[in-house]
Design an enzyme around this catalytic site. Structure first.
Site, PDB file in Angstrom:
ATOM      1  CG  ASP A 182      68.291  66.155  13.975  1.00 51.04           C
ATOM      2  OD1 ASP A 182      67.837  67.136  13.261  1.00 51.04           O
ATOM      3  OD2 ASP A 182      68.863  66.191  14.944  1.00 51.04           O
ATOM      4  CG  HIS A 184      71.994  68.512  13.753  1.00 48.61           C
ATOM      5  ND1 HIS A 184      73.214  69.173  13.976  1.00 48.61           N
ATOM      6  CD2 HIS A 184      71.496  67.779  14.930  1.00 48.61           C
ATOM      7  CE1 HIS A 184      73.353  68.898  15.194  1.00 48.61           C
ATOM      8  NE2 HIS A 184      72.514  68.107  15.886  1.00 48.61           N
ATOM      9  CD  GLU A 208      65.303  66.787  15.914  1.00 45.60           C
ATOM     10  OE1 GLU A 208      65.936  67.465  16.707  1.00 45.60           O
ATOM     11  OE2 GLU A 208      64.859  65.522  16.060  1.00 45.60           O
ATOM     12  CD  GLU A 234      68.337  70.640  18.511  1.00 45.83           C
ATOM     13  OE1 GLU A 234      69.610  70.645  18.464  1.00 45.83           O
ATOM     14  OE2 GLU A 234      67.800  69.291  17.938  1.00 45.83           O
ATOM     15  CG  HIS A 284      66.874  68.788  22.319  1.00 50.58           C
ATOM     16  ND1 HIS A 284      68.009  69.224  22.738  1.00 50.58           N
ATOM     17  CD2 HIS A 284      67.448  67.892  21.124  1.00 50.58           C
ATOM     18  CE1 HIS A 284      69.381  69.090  21.959  1.00 50.58           C
ATOM     19  NE2 HIS A 284      69.007  68.226  20.806  1.00 50.58           N
TER      20      HIS A 284
END
Length: 381
Positions: A182, A184, A208, A234, A284
Site C-alpha cells: 500500500d 497509501h 495500492e 478506498e 476496503h
C-alpha cells in the site's frame, strides 16, 4: 413498518455506529467513518437520519436516492453518513425476512471468502516476523504499508528500505504468501514510478494507491511502467467517482469501502461496473465490526471479489478490537485464510449495545497522524 428513531454512538478506537429503530421492534446497525471529523459526521447523521423518521425502511433504493441527490452531492462526509444509514436499512430488511442480506441481492456467488491480514504498522517494521505469524495462522496473503513519509523527490535510500522489507518476505516465502503493498497516497508521481519499478521483481499481489486519487491521470503512467496489478478506490464514493477509473483502464483492482461509497447496494453496483470492465474487487474494510459484516454480505454475492481486507488486530485497534462489541464472537472466524459466508439474518451481528453505551460515554477524539517531511513541509499520511 416505519422508521421510528435514530441513535448514533461514538466508540473507541475510531468507530461511529448508528442504530436505526422501527415501530415493529426490529433494529438495524450501520457504521460510519470518523476520520478527523467525528462531530461533523455525527451531526450530519442526525440531520439526515431524522428526516427518515416515519418512512418505510424497506424502500432502500428510494431512500438512498433522496439522501444522495441533494443539490451538493457526494463528498466523504455525506458519503459515509448515507453509507451507515443504508447498511442499517439492509440489516432491518434482512432481519425482517429472516435471511442474510446477500440473499436479497441475488444469493451466494461463492463458497467462502478469502481474506488478507495487515502487518507492519503505519511505519512498516518487523514485517518478516509478522508475516510468519500470519502464515502460521493459515493466511496466504498479507498487506503492508510501503513507506513512511516521502517527499516529491526523495532519497533512494528510502526506496531501498521498502525493497528490503518486501524482499525479506518474498525471499522467505516465495509465491506461497501474496504481498499487497500500500503506497497509501504517500508517494508522489516521480517516486511512484521509481518505487513501483523497484518492487516489480517481487511479484506483489497489487500496488495500492500508487498516487492519490485526485492525481488519477498518473495511474496510467505507472501501469505502463510495470507488470503489476494496480489498486485504488478506498477514498472514492458512489459509482460516478469510479466511472473515470474504469474508462481509463489502468486500474486492475478496485477497493470500494462500504462505509464510504454509499453503502451495500452502491458497493454492489460499483462491483458490477467493474465486472463489465474485467476489473477485480478487493473491498476496503479496516474499520469496525459492522462495516466488515456489511462488506462480507457484498462479497458473498459478488463474483469478481477475489480477496477481502479485514481488521482484526490491525494497528489502529488500540484498546478495543472488533469482537469487543459483538456478542456472537464466532462471526469473524478465519480458517486457512478464508471466512465462511454469513448465515444469520441481516448483517449477521448481535451487537452488545450495553457495552457500546458504556464505552460511548468516554467520547471519541481520533485524528489521522500529522506527518512532516525532513524540511518541515506537510507529508501525506
Amino acid at each position: 413498518m416505519k422508521i421510528s428513531k435514530i441513535k448514533v454512538y461514538k466508540v473507541k478506537p475510531r468507530w461511529i455506529f448508528i442504530k436505526v429503530s422501527t415501530d415493529e421492534g426490529i433494529d438495524g446497525w450501520g457504521e460510519m467513518i470518523s476520520g478527523t471529523k467525528t462531530e461533523t459526521v455525527v451531526a450530519g447523521a442526525y440531520e439526515i437520519g431524522n428526516r427518515l423518521i416515519g418512512r418505510n425502511p424497506f424502500e432502500i433504493e428510494r431512500l438512498f436516492q433522496e439522501m444522495h441527490r441533494s443539490f451538493f452531492r457526494g463528498g466523504p462526509i455525506n458519503g459515509t453518513i448515507v453509507s451507515g444509514i443504508e447498511m442499517a436499512l439492509w440489516d432491518i430488511k434482512g432481519k425482517a425476512f429472516g435471511v442474510p442480506v446477500y440473499e436479497l441481492l441475488g444469493g451466494a456467488a461463492r463458497d467462502n471468502i478469502k481474506v488478507y491480514s495487515w502487518i507492519g504498522g503505519d511505519r512498516p517494521n518487523e514485517v518478516l516476523e509478522q508475516a510468519q505469524d500470519r502464515f502460521d495462522r493459515g493466511f496466504t496473503a498479507i498487506k503492508m504499508n510501503a513507506t513512511s513519509e516521502l517527499h516529491y523527490i526523495d532519497s533512494y535510500e528510502k526506496v531501498e528500505e521498502v525493497v528490503e522489507r518486501v524482499a525479506s518476505i518474498y525471499d522467505h516465502f516465495g509465491s506461497k504468501l501474496s504481498i499487497g503493498v500500500d503506497f497509501h497516497g504517500r508517494v508522489h508521481k516521480p517516486m511512484a514510478k521509481v518505487l513501483a519499478k523497484a518492487l516489480e521483481p517481487y511479484h506483489p499481489m497489487f500496488l495500492e494507491e500508487v498516487v492519490l486519487p485526485e492525481n488519477e491521470e498518473h495511474f496510467k503512467e505507472v501501469a505502463n511502467a510495470v507488470a503489476v496489478p494496480l489498486a485504488t478506490g478506498e477514498r472514492l464514493y458512489t459509482r460516478w467517482q469510479f466511472k473515470n477509473i474504469f474508462n481509463q483502464g489502468a486500474i486492475d483492482v478496485i477497493q470500494p469501502d462500504v462505509a464510504l461509497c454509499g453503502g451495500i447496494l452502491e458497493t454492489k453496483k460499483i462491483a458490477a461496473m467493474a465486472e463489465a470492465y474485467d476489473v477485480a474487487v478487493a473491498p476496503h474494510a479496516p474499520y469496525g465490526p459492522i462495516a466488515l459484516a456489511a462488506t462480507l454480505q457484498v462479497d458473498s454475492c459478488t463474483p469478481n471479489v477475489f480477496i477481502q481486507e479485514q481488521s482484526l488486530g490491525i494497528h489502529y485497534n488500540k484498546g478495543f478490537d472488533l469482537l469487543d462489541f459483538v456478542k456472537n464472537k464466532d462471526v469473524f472466524q478465519y480458517k486457512d485464510g478464508y471466512v465462511d459466508l454469513p448465515d444469520k439474518p441481516g448483517l449477521g451481528l448481535e451487537m452488545d449495545e450495553e457495552k457500546i453505551e458504556e464505552i460511548a460515554q468516554e467520547g471519541l477524539v481520533w485524528t489521522n497522524p500529522q506527518w512532516k517531511n525532513y524540511d518541515g513541509t506537510i507529508a501525506e499520511w
